[in-house]
Each structure stands twice: as C-alpha cells, then as structure tokens.
Scaffold this active site. Structure first.
Site, PDB file in Angstrom:
ATOM      1  N   GLY A 126      45.061  -7.547  -5.575  1.00  0.00           N
ATOM      2  CA  GLY A 126      43.675  -7.695  -5.142  1.00  0.00           C
ATOM      3  C   GLY A 126      42.858  -8.307  -6.267  1.00  0.00           C
ATOM      4  O   GLY A 126      42.691  -9.518  -6.357  1.00  0.00           O
ATOM      5  N   GLU A 238      30.761 -17.766  -3.592  1.00  0.00           N
ATOM      6  CA  GLU A 238      31.042 -16.607  -2.735  1.00  0.00           C
ATOM      7  C   GLU A 238      30.244 -15.400  -3.236  1.00  0.00           C
ATOM      8  O   GLU A 238      29.657 -14.650  -2.457  1.00  0.00           O
ATOM      9  CB  GLU A 238      32.547 -16.294  -2.748  1.00  0.00           C
ATOM     10  CG  GLU A 238      32.876 -15.055  -1.941  1.00  0.00           C
ATOM     11  CD  GLU A 238      34.385 -14.792  -1.804  1.00  0.00           C
ATOM     12  OE1 GLU A 238      35.174 -15.720  -2.103  1.00  0.00           O
ATOM     13  OE2 GLU A 238      34.746 -13.682  -1.404  1.00  0.00           O
TER      14      GLU A 238
HETATM   15  C1  FAD Z   1      36.155  -5.260   4.420  1.00  0.00           C
HETATM   16  C2  FAD Z   1      36.910  -6.118   3.451  1.00  0.00           C
HETATM   17  C3  FAD Z   1      36.986  -7.490   3.674  1.00  0.00           C
HETATM   18  C4  FAD Z   1      37.752  -8.291   2.808  1.00  0.00           C
HETATM   19  N1  FAD Z   1      37.904  -9.633   3.102  1.00  0.00           N
HETATM   20  C5  FAD Z   1      38.809 -10.354   2.389  1.00  0.00           C
HETATM   21  C6  FAD Z   1      39.152 -11.690   2.794  1.00  0.00           C
HETATM   22  O1  FAD Z   1      38.625 -12.231   3.777  1.00  0.00           O
HETATM   23  N2  FAD Z   1      40.093 -12.354   2.073  1.00  0.00           N
HETATM   24  C7  FAD Z   1      40.699 -11.804   0.982  1.00  0.00           C
HETATM   25  O2  FAD Z   1      41.547 -12.469   0.377  1.00  0.00           O
HETATM   26  N3  FAD Z   1      40.390 -10.541   0.559  1.00  0.00           N
HETATM   27  C8  FAD Z   1      39.464  -9.805   1.257  1.00  0.00           C
HETATM   28  N4  FAD Z   1      39.175  -8.517   0.860  1.00  0.00           N
HETATM   29  C9  FAD Z   1      39.866  -7.951  -0.284  1.00  0.00           C
HETATM   30  C10 FAD Z   1      38.978  -7.663  -1.481  1.00  0.00           C
HETATM   31  O3  FAD Z   1      38.571  -8.855  -2.094  1.00  0.00           O
HETATM   32  C11 FAD Z   1      39.768  -6.746  -2.432  1.00  0.00           C
HETATM   33  O4  FAD Z   1      39.820  -5.467  -1.811  1.00  0.00           O
HETATM   34  C12 FAD Z   1      39.164  -6.637  -3.815  1.00  0.00           C
HETATM   35  O5  FAD Z   1      39.296  -7.842  -4.509  1.00  0.00           O
HETATM   36  C13 FAD Z   1      39.797  -5.513  -4.655  1.00  0.00           C
HETATM   37  O6  FAD Z   1      41.190  -5.588  -4.637  1.00  0.00           O
HETATM   38  P1  FAD Z   1      42.048  -4.254  -4.328  1.00  0.00           P
HETATM   39  O7  FAD Z   1      41.504  -3.692  -3.054  1.00  0.00           O
HETATM   40  O8  FAD Z   1      43.477  -4.608  -4.371  1.00  0.00           O
HETATM   41  O9  FAD Z   1      41.692  -3.253  -5.486  1.00  0.00           O
HETATM   42  P2  FAD Z   1      42.403  -3.173  -6.934  1.00  0.00           P
HETATM   43  O10 FAD Z   1      42.496  -4.526  -7.518  1.00  0.00           O
HETATM   44  O11 FAD Z   1      43.649  -2.379  -6.802  1.00  0.00           O
HETATM   45  O12 FAD Z   1      41.339  -2.326  -7.736  1.00  0.00           O
HETATM   46  C14 FAD Z   1      41.267  -0.897  -7.663  1.00  0.00           C
HETATM   47  C15 FAD Z   1      40.214  -0.413  -8.640  1.00  0.00           C
HETATM   48  O13 FAD Z   1      40.611  -0.763  -9.975  1.00  0.00           O
HETATM   49  C16 FAD Z   1      39.581  -1.487 -10.599  1.00  0.00           C
HETATM   50  N5  FAD Z   1      40.133  -2.512 -11.487  1.00  0.00           N
HETATM   51  C17 FAD Z   1      41.126  -3.394 -11.224  1.00  0.00           C
HETATM   52  N6  FAD Z   1      41.334  -4.210 -12.260  1.00  0.00           N
HETATM   53  C18 FAD Z   1      40.446  -3.845 -13.219  1.00  0.00           C
HETATM   54  C19 FAD Z   1      40.132  -4.307 -14.524  1.00  0.00           C
HETATM   55  N7  FAD Z   1      40.766  -5.361 -15.066  1.00  0.00           N
HETATM   56  N8  FAD Z   1      39.153  -3.685 -15.198  1.00  0.00           N
HETATM   57  C20 FAD Z   1      38.484  -2.648 -14.662  1.00  0.00           C
HETATM   58  N9  FAD Z   1      38.727  -2.158 -13.442  1.00  0.00           N
HETATM   59  C21 FAD Z   1      39.677  -2.753 -12.717  1.00  0.00           C
HETATM   60  C22 FAD Z   1      38.806  -2.137  -9.472  1.00  0.00           C
HETATM   61  O14 FAD Z   1      37.497  -2.489  -9.867  1.00  0.00           O
HETATM   62  C23 FAD Z   1      38.841  -1.049  -8.424  1.00  0.00           C
HETATM   63  O15 FAD Z   1      37.829  -0.122  -8.673  1.00  0.00           O
HETATM   64  C24 FAD Z   1      38.385  -7.716   1.690  1.00  0.00           C
HETATM   65  C25 FAD Z   1      38.263  -6.340   1.459  1.00  0.00           C
HETATM   66  C26 FAD Z   1      37.574  -5.537   2.328  1.00  0.00           C
HETATM   67  C27 FAD Z   1      37.538  -4.060   2.073  1.00  0.00           C
END
Ligand code: FAD
Length: 373
Positions: A126, A238
């Site tokens: 993500g 974005e």
């Molecule tokens: C309703 C919804 C719509 C979405 N639409 C799209 C879409 O159209 N296309 C698409 O591609 N994606 C989409 N997303 C995905 C969204 O962009 C990701 O959920 C987001 O980027 C976070 O990734 P993750 O959920 O894997 O969390 P993770 O990356 O696993 O993060 C988990 C936690 O760890 C923290 N974290 C991670 N890395 C670090 C770091 N280096 N330093 C500090 N903290 C950190 C994060 O801030 C978070 O709090 C959507 C998500 C939702 C919920």
C-alpha cells in the site's frame, strides 16, 4: 473565481441536486452509482473538464475540477468517485499517453462511456508501492499480467484500468510500468468482492485480480520502467483534490451545525445561545477559513505549475486531519441525531475517516514533508 467557474458551479449544483442527491440512499445500499449516471455527467460536460478539447475534454484547468469536487462535498456526497475518473485517471492518460491512446480513450471518458480506475494498491503493498508484485511479462505484442489489487475505487464500473505492474527484473520502483487494461470482455480479468466499508458506502471499492490476462503492449503508458516516476509526478494533484474535498466538507459541516444550533432548543433556549456551542462553532469556522486560505494558495500554485510534492503533502494531511476534527466537533452539536445516518453529518463523519488513509496516508505525507526539510 471567474465568471466561467461560477457558471460551472451553478451547472454542477443543479445537476447534482437533480441527478445525484435523490439517489444517495439507493446508491449507498447498492454500493455503486447507477452506470447511466456517468453518461449523464458526461453529457453535460462535467467529465475530463480539464483535458484538452481536441480529446473531447472541457479545455479547463484544475480550478474547474476543484469546483466540481467542492460541490460534491457541499451535498455531503460520498457515492460518486468523480475525482478518480476525471482528475486522476484522465490526467495519467493525457500526460503519458501517445497521441493514438489519447484519441482512443479520452473522448469516451469525457462522455462517460468509459469509466476510469487506477490500481496501485495490493494486499501486500500500500504505502510501499515499490513492493508491488503484479507482473506484466511480454509475450509477442502482449503483456501477460498476473496479480491482485485491493481497495480499487470504481472497481465495479471501470472500463479502463491503469495497472501498476512489474515489467522488469529490477527491484524497487525501477521495474514498474503503467499499463491500461480495457476491461470489457477481457479474459483473465476478475472483479472480486465489493468491500464493506465504515463509510463512503456508495463507492464501488473492490478487489481485482488478473490471471494470465493479455493486454496489448500498445496499452503501455510511456516507456517500460517509468511507472514509479509517473506515479510520483501525478500524486501531488491527487493529494490536492483530497485537500479540496476536505476543506469543502469541513465548511459544510460548520454550516450544518450552525443551522441546527439555531433551530434546536434545550433548557428553554437555542443551542446557539450556550457559550460552549458558540465557542466550538467560532473555532471551527476560524479553522475552516484558515484551511481554505492555505488550500486556495495551493490551488493557485498548482495552476502556475509550481505545486511541489512537500506542499501538496502538507495540504493533504492538514486538510484531512482538520476535516475529521471539525466534523467530529460539529457532530457533537447534533447530539444523538448526529449518530443517525439519515443526518448528513453522520455520513460525513464516517466518510471523512478514510481521507487520512488513501492517496498516501498522513504519516507518509509527513515523511515526504520531512524529506524536504
Ligand atoms: C476507500 C478506499 C479507497 C481506495 N482507493 C484506491 C484506489 O482507487 N486505487 C489504489 O491503488 N488504492 C486505493 N486505496 C488504497 C490506499 O491508497 C491505501 O490503503 C493506502 O495507501 C495505505 O496502504 P495500506 O492500506 O496498505 O496501509 P499500510 O501501507 O500497510 O500502512 C499501515 C500503517 O502503517 C503506516 N506506515 C506505513 N509505512 C510507513 C512509514 N514509512 N512511516 C510511517 N508510517 C508508515 C501507515 O501510515 C498506516 O498507518 C483505497 C483505500 C481505501 C480505504
């Protein structure tokens, strides 16, 4: 604002009041807007409004996109993923597509005949996009794509899907490319479950997967290996769209709470007569205006082509943090009614939460800002 933008605001407001607002409950229950709604929006010229006219777009600027996004926020809409289609996907194609690709896809997107989505996120990748595992292996004139994506907005309706996939052996961002899949009748393209979310119920956020899915090499955007750079270049826009929607939602929450505080009585007086209500609303109004001023500054910089990654990240994280905080404080003024979903403030509360997560989490925003220090 200009006369042109004012006219667009009027047009958008009338269109959304007639075509979207009455359907919000139904669309929330079915987890998607009706497909025809995209065509209706295209017919009056709301889609791809900032793409060039020669590709069927409106020939406008980001300011036009911002007007539509603000109007959506002002009716507390969380069904229509306008920004993903118009402000994000169309701009990838416009920025990196060949002349042939632009002529093939953008007019259909502007008419609402082709709905756009973008698939970056995977179950295991993500925030860390360099960990993307979806592969696109060349076989003659095609890529054979395998992998799975999650949280994809417009997952149900999308006809054009930009996929971030690995085309090279290089690790990290270097091997990533962006490939456009034309999903209608495409073998190996699977739509997974619609995800059950705590808010934004009207959006068709889905899992998608690809099994030996063959996409023509001609659908590659730009060159192989450019994907990560393309993503990094487009993400500030974005993030700004998220900030624009956040500030408009915060303003709308204050308007709703002021209106409610004037009509509801307790202990023989208006809620607005209590000093606590007055102070909370005074603080919320002040913060919303301060936010508006900052986000407008960012819009102006973006229109001048000078919005850098760090400033866009500041706007995204600050605006969405404040959106959640202001909506929460405004909801409190509604008492129990604030918790009931037929009240827009309740939907706004649930819908606001994800603004701090998608488009890059607010923690990642702070990382990006910190790198610029
Ligand atoms: C309703 C919804 C719509 C979405 N639409 C799209 C879409 O159209 N296309 C698409 O591609 N994606 C989409 N997303 C995905 C969204 O962009 C990701 O959920 C987001 O980027 C976070 O990734 P993750 O959920 O894997 O969390 P993770 O990356 O696993 O993060 C988990 C936690 O760890 C923290 N974290 C991670 N890395 C670090 C770091 N280096 N330093 C500090 N903290 C950190 C994060 O801030 C978070 O709090 C959507 C998500 C939702 C919920």
């Amino acid at each position: 604002m200009t006369d042109d933008l004012d006219e667009l605001r009027d047009l958008t407001r009338r269109f959304l009041a007639k075509e979207l607002e009455p359907n919000q409950d139904l669309w929330s229950r079915q987890h998607a807007v009706d497909r025809e709604f995209w065509n209706a929006a295209g017919a009056i010229g709301l889609l791809c409004i900032s793409c060039p006219e020669r590709y069927g777009g409106g020939g406008g600027t980001f300011a036009h996109e911002a007007v539509v996004i603000e109007e959506q926020a002002r009716i507390a809409d969380d069904c229509w993923a306008y920004n993903v289609h118009s402000t994000i996907v169309a701009h990838y194609i416009n920025a990196y597509g060949s002349e042939e690709q632009k002529r093939r896809w953008l007019p259909g997107m502007a008419r609402g005949e082709l709905v756009g989505a973008i698939a970056m996120t995977e179950p295991g990748a993500g925030s860390d996009l360099q960990a993307i595992r979806t592969t696109a292996v060349r076989d003659g004139d095609h890529y054979v794509i395998n992998g799975s994506k999650t949280f994809i907005t417009n997952g149900t309706h999308c006809d054009l899907l930009i996929i971030a996939a690995r085309t090279g052996e290089e690790r990290g961002g270097k091997g990533l490319s962006l490939i456009v899949a034309e999903t209608r009748g495409l073998r190996g393209f699977h739509r997974g479950r619609v995800l059950s979310k705590i808010g934004q119920h009207g959006q068709d956020t889905r899992e998608l997967s690809f099994t030996d899915m063959r996409v023509p090499v001609a659908n590659l955007l730009g060159e192989e290996g450019q994907g990560f750079g393309q993503l990094m270049a487009q993400l500030p826009q974005e993030r700004l769209t998220i900030a624009v929607s956040a500030v408009a939602a915060a303003e709308h929450a204050v308007d709703l709470a002021v209106e409610y505080a004037k009509t509801r009585t307790a202990f023989g007086q208006q809620l607005l007569a209590f000093q606590n209500t007055r102070f909370v609303l005074a603080e919320c109004r002040t913060e919303a205006l301060a936010l508006r001023t900052f986000v407008d500054h960012c819009i102006m910089r973006h229109l001048d082509g000078a919005l850098d990654m760090a400033t866009a990240s500041m706007a995204k994280y600050l605006a969405t943090d404040k959106q959640s905080e202001i909506i929460d404080r405004c909801l409190q003024i509604f008492g129990g009614y604030g918790y009931i979903t037929e009240y827009p403030i309740a939907r706004m509360y649930a819908g606001a939460r994800v603004q701090r997560i998608y488009g890059g989490t607010n923690e990642i925003m702070k990382e990006l800002i910190a790198r610029s220090l």
